[in-house]
Motif scaffolding. Structure first.
Motif, mmCIF file in Angstrom:
data_model
loop_
_atom_site.group_PDB
_atom_site.id
_atom_site.type_symbol
_atom_site.label_atom_id
_atom_site.label_comp_id
_atom_site.label_asym_id
_atom_site.label_seq_id
_atom_site.Cartn_x
_atom_site.Cartn_y
_atom_site.Cartn_z
ATOM 1 N N ILE A 303 0.845 -1.204 0.000
ATOM 2 C CA ILE A 303 0.000 0.000 0.000
ATOM 3 C C ILE A 303 0.878 1.251 0.000
ATOM 4 N N LEU A 304 1.917 1.243 0.842
ATOM 5 C CA LEU A 304 2.810 2.406 0.905
ATOM 6 C C LEU A 304 3.531 2.591 -0.430
ATOM 7 N N ALA A 306 2.436 1.661 -3.357
ATOM 8 C CA ALA A 306 1.453 2.132 -4.345
ATOM 9 C C ALA A 306 1.234 3.638 -4.181
ATOM 10 N N LEU A 307 1.152 4.099 -2.944
ATOM 11 C CA LEU A 307 0.959 5.529 -2.703
ATOM 12 C C LEU A 307 2.220 6.315 -3.059
ATOM 13 N N ALA A 309 4.153 5.625 -5.550
ATOM 14 C CA ALA A 309 4.141 5.787 -7.011
ATOM 15 C C ALA A 309 3.322 7.029 -7.393
ATOM 16 N N ASN B 299 -5.112 6.227 -6.510
ATOM 17 C CA ASN B 299 -4.654 5.655 -5.248
ATOM 18 C C ASN B 299 -5.349 4.323 -4.967
ATOM 19 N N GLY B 302 -3.900 1.619 -7.114
ATOM 20 C CA GLY B 302 -2.597 1.178 -6.598
ATOM 21 C C GLY B 302 -2.742 0.301 -5.368
ATOM 22 N N ILE B 303 -3.633 0.683 -4.465
ATOM 23 C CA ILE B 303 -3.850 -0.092 -3.239
ATOM 24 C C ILE B 303 -4.422 -1.460 -3.573
ATOM 25 N N ALA B 306 -1.769 -3.583 -5.086
ATOM 26 C CA ALA B 306 -0.810 -4.037 -4.064
ATOM 27 C C ALA B 306 -1.395 -5.219 -3.293
ATOM 28 N N GLY B 353 2.253 1.390 -11.508
ATOM 29 C CA GLY B 353 3.118 2.436 -10.967
ATOM 30 C C GLY B 353 4.393 1.915 -10.335
ATOM 31 N N GLU B 354 4.315 0.742 -9.722
ATOM 32 C CA GLU B 354 5.500 0.245 -8.997
ATOM 33 C C GLU B 354 6.573 -0.284 -9.946
#
Lengths: 501, 501
Positions: A303-304, A306-307, A309, B299, B302-303, B306, B353-354
């Motif tokens: 999660i961290l 992803a945020l 990015a 966001n 992404g979360i 993840a 994103g990652e």
């Protein structure tokens, strides 16, 4: 390694104290611990193990040297010479008073004292202190080494300077300090949690939902939203263009509706505690606490990241922490003035379990990950650092040739030896050899790197400082041999002749 | 495309109705909409645009064909022939009663009716219905196309079969239905939210914190935890090995402490609403609502991604949805009898994103990850499956040549076209071309693959079934052109001549 503090003392080494210790240590700060419990060292070691694993997985930056950890039999020995003291003893006011008095008696006069208390107001803790202005609440959230929030609460006795400095110190360890404007029982986070907790207790008590169903409502619903925006920003979006005030006014009537049982507080009877215990066992009992910690940490890391990015919220805090880790790594490299020319072994790593594929050895693309990290280390070695990059110049890989020579197994320690095969004004031809601890070559890579103007998006000549470093790395000067397979293509095989039938 | 329903009707097309519409459509289900508001079509279009963007960025699977969207002037026309009807009209009981009566009069007798109500109990909505057993609460969370939770609430009038079927239908659109055991005002999620809301109003009212500070306490603190585990599982970990019941009992005394002002409810005066509006403007006013929606969605994506990587919580729900998208894509491919030989596009993905590096584009080794996945897809295509491998045979990559031709950006949809350059009894020479959605080539890869006996650990001839499939893929038969760069080495550049000084 901190600019603000040289030594921290942690009084109390439970799960919260251990989390503080891990955060300080991994951020390069020395920590002296005092905790009379015989379990303290074991608990701290367990938290540290989780934290080291989490940081290794979460951070793109090298971890760098940890601070030094010492345990002390007396509180006085632990706080001697400390600039910052974090108190995390059990939540009893008399005990907190005793510990704080002992800290004040033995600590340097200008040391700051933060308390991890989740419920007490700072003015309650300051009672009887000679210098109450330096004690404040610094309330963290579990796991302290991953969750960035710390609530900083002062009383009228505190100086602004002390609270500002406290916030600065927290920020240096990757925390996000939020200053609370007025002291209040349970600060902010635990008040909000307590409200949810009381409501949830009624739901379990009245058999509206089990603990698992309530948890699912949270983690499949508003919990996802709250990892990135809070209550007000989320509602602002829901309100749309009409504006926040208009939207909020619509909530007015709902405040009179029977949407909560919070006017009343449930009694924590044996029956209710037992029901929650049983439901929780049914929900999570298949995992040990250790497993749940790991699952939680893996999720929080994801999660961290992803945020990060999106450079948003807690991800921004993580990115800033990572930047500091990069800075520290550079400072260490400068301080040791390593002369890599003889060996050019600039990168080492270990094959973790998650790098394996269905064949049981290292997945194809992880080889390029290791070679890519070696290329980065090489570029750093010839002087391409963040300062160079921030001037709009970088080096991109334009071509890669990998030869796989062995089946690389889990936990193999890999080291990569680099050789410059050639270079011109804009390009570098680089060769890497990846060997295991026994010296067996696992794979090789040949790369063509292009120096670019990142804004114009095209090739550009590199700075003289880089070409000078490169010149010193020629095979003649470095004594490294050019491998004979360099420059060869992948062998041509065509189509088999049709069989004569 | 759903197995359970052929047509959905959505009555009410605001932000919540629009979210339902988007979720059904993108999951391939036809939706008929009725909403008398002149803004309805615009709002639905805006939500749909956000949802399409979000799914394209979130899902690794091909998006597949959407359901058909129709707007209808009358409620009766919208619900005619629908198997499932979702009511999302404003939160007034008299209006809900009128709409539900109209639905009952015009819809097929066996159609299920879900209400999006956030506050009313199903028995309140069922008053006056001829067939109350088929109406239930299906309460979603904004944005409905991303947040998976839907609370399913029935009354004693409902049949278990209807509620089970409702849950199945929700699951088919990637939602996570949670069945609430007893009807109760505001169900569960909004009760928990209301408790936090009331506490937060006091904090703003009393100037303990601003809206931004409260939001920060949530999103840098417990909000991160709640995206993956709820209240009880988180406390279970905090409690450690002593067990949940023991830990919970310690909370008992805190229930008597003044940790909340919830025994009292704040008055939503003009002054309080104005203060919240002003603080919210200061906090978020630099972003338009549209921008905030996009930030929130990025966001959440992404979360969710993840959590999918850990196959946990809402990430598991996403993975299951993605699996259904892959199934749908395969079904479509089978139905249209796509002949892969012509195109050989066997692998598609999206850049999360990652995968970015410090240059802001896809990290070097992720290119090889995509190519490696394409190689796996290719091997599957020629018949190398788990059954083949379990007989102790596999294919290893022994050599790779990558050419980087563009800076691949986040969320680019990539597809990989494969060509067999040649093969013999033990080896396959394979070429991949990675293109973005505009057809621009991002990178190419040439691989030499070796067929191996995995137990003996050495090269071995492949089965006849594989060589037969390979023979059918020769450039002559497949009509694919061999790229001219194939077989070339990395260009030789040597050391620059020393400058004459």
């Amino acid at each position: 390694m901190s600019k603000l503090i040289s030594k921290v003392a942690c009084i109390g080494g439970g799960v919260i104290g251990g989390g503080w210790i891990a955060r300080f240590l991994l951020n390069g700060i020395d920590v002296a611990v005092h905790d009379p419990s015989p379990d303290a060292r074991r608990i701290v070691d367990e938290v540290l193990e989780n934290a080291r694993r989490a940081y290794a997985r979460m951070l793109m930056a090298p971890l760098g040297p940890e601070g030094q950890l010492t345990f002390h039999d007396t509180l006085a020995a632990a706080v001697a010479g400390a600039d910052y003291i974090q108190e995390s003893v059990p939540e009893r006011l008399d005990l907190k008073h005793t510990v704080i008095a002992a800290i004040e008696a033995a600590a340097p006069r200008d040391a700051l004292i933060g308390s991890s208390t989740s419920g007490f107001r700072p003015s309650q803790l300051q009672e009887g202190m000679a210098h109450p202005e330096r004690l404040f609440v610094a309330h963290p959230f579990n796991p302290v080494y991953l969750v960035p929030l710390v609530e900083i609460v002062g009383s009228p006795a505190n100086t602004e300077a002390a609270l500002d400095r406290a916030a600065e110190i927290q920020r240096e360890t990757g925390l996000k300090p939020v200053r609370i404007r007025k002291e209040i029982d349970a600060h902010i986070g635990d008040r909000l949690l307590e409200a949810v907790w009381r409501e949830a207790l009624w739901l379990v008590h009245d058999d509206v939902a089990t603990t698992e169903e309530i948890d699912d409502v949270i983690r499949f619903g508003f919990g996802l939203r709250w990892a990135q925006m809070g209550l007000f920003e989320t509602y602002r979006i829901a309100g749309g263009e009409a504006g926040m005030k208009h939207f909020i006014e619509q909530f007015g009537p709902a405040l009179k509706w029977p949407w909560t049982k919070l006017m009343d507080v449930p009694e924590m009877t044996d029956a209710l505690a037992g029901k929650i215990g049983d439901q929780s066992d049914a929900q999570s009992g298949q995992h040990s606490i250790r497993e749940l910690e790991r699952i939680r940490d893996e999720n929080l890391i994801g999660i961290l990241q992803a945020l990060r990015a999106n450079d948003w919220g807690a991800g921004e805090t993580l990115r800033e922490m990572e930047d500091r880790f990069f800075e520290r790594a550079k400072a260490v490299a400068r301080a040791t003035e390593t002369d890599y020319r003889a060996s050019m072994v600039l990168h080492e790593t270990r094959v973790p379990g998650e790098w394996l594929d269905y064949n049981g050895h290292m997945t194809e693309f992880r080889y390029l990950q290791v070679f890519g990290d070696a290329t980065d280390a090489f570029l750093g070695h010839i002087g391409m650092d963040d300062a160079y990059r921030s001037a709009g110049r970088s080096v991109y890989t334009v071509e890669t040739h990998i030869r796989h020579l062995a089946e690389t197994k889990v936990n193999t320690r890999l080291s990569v030896k680099s050789i410059v095969l050639g270079h011109d004004a804009k390009r570098i031809r680089l060769h890497h050899e990846m060997v295991d601890e026994a010296g067996q070559v696992q794979a090789t890579a040949e790369h063509m790197l292009m120096h670019v103007d990142t804004e114009a998006g095209r090739a550009s000549p590199m700075a003289a400082s880089l070409t000078e470093r490169l010149a010193a790395l020629s095979p003649g000067q470095s004594g490294l041999e050019v491998p004979e397979h360099a420059g060869r293509p992948i062998r041509d095989i065509g189509w088999p002749e049709p069989e004569v039938s």
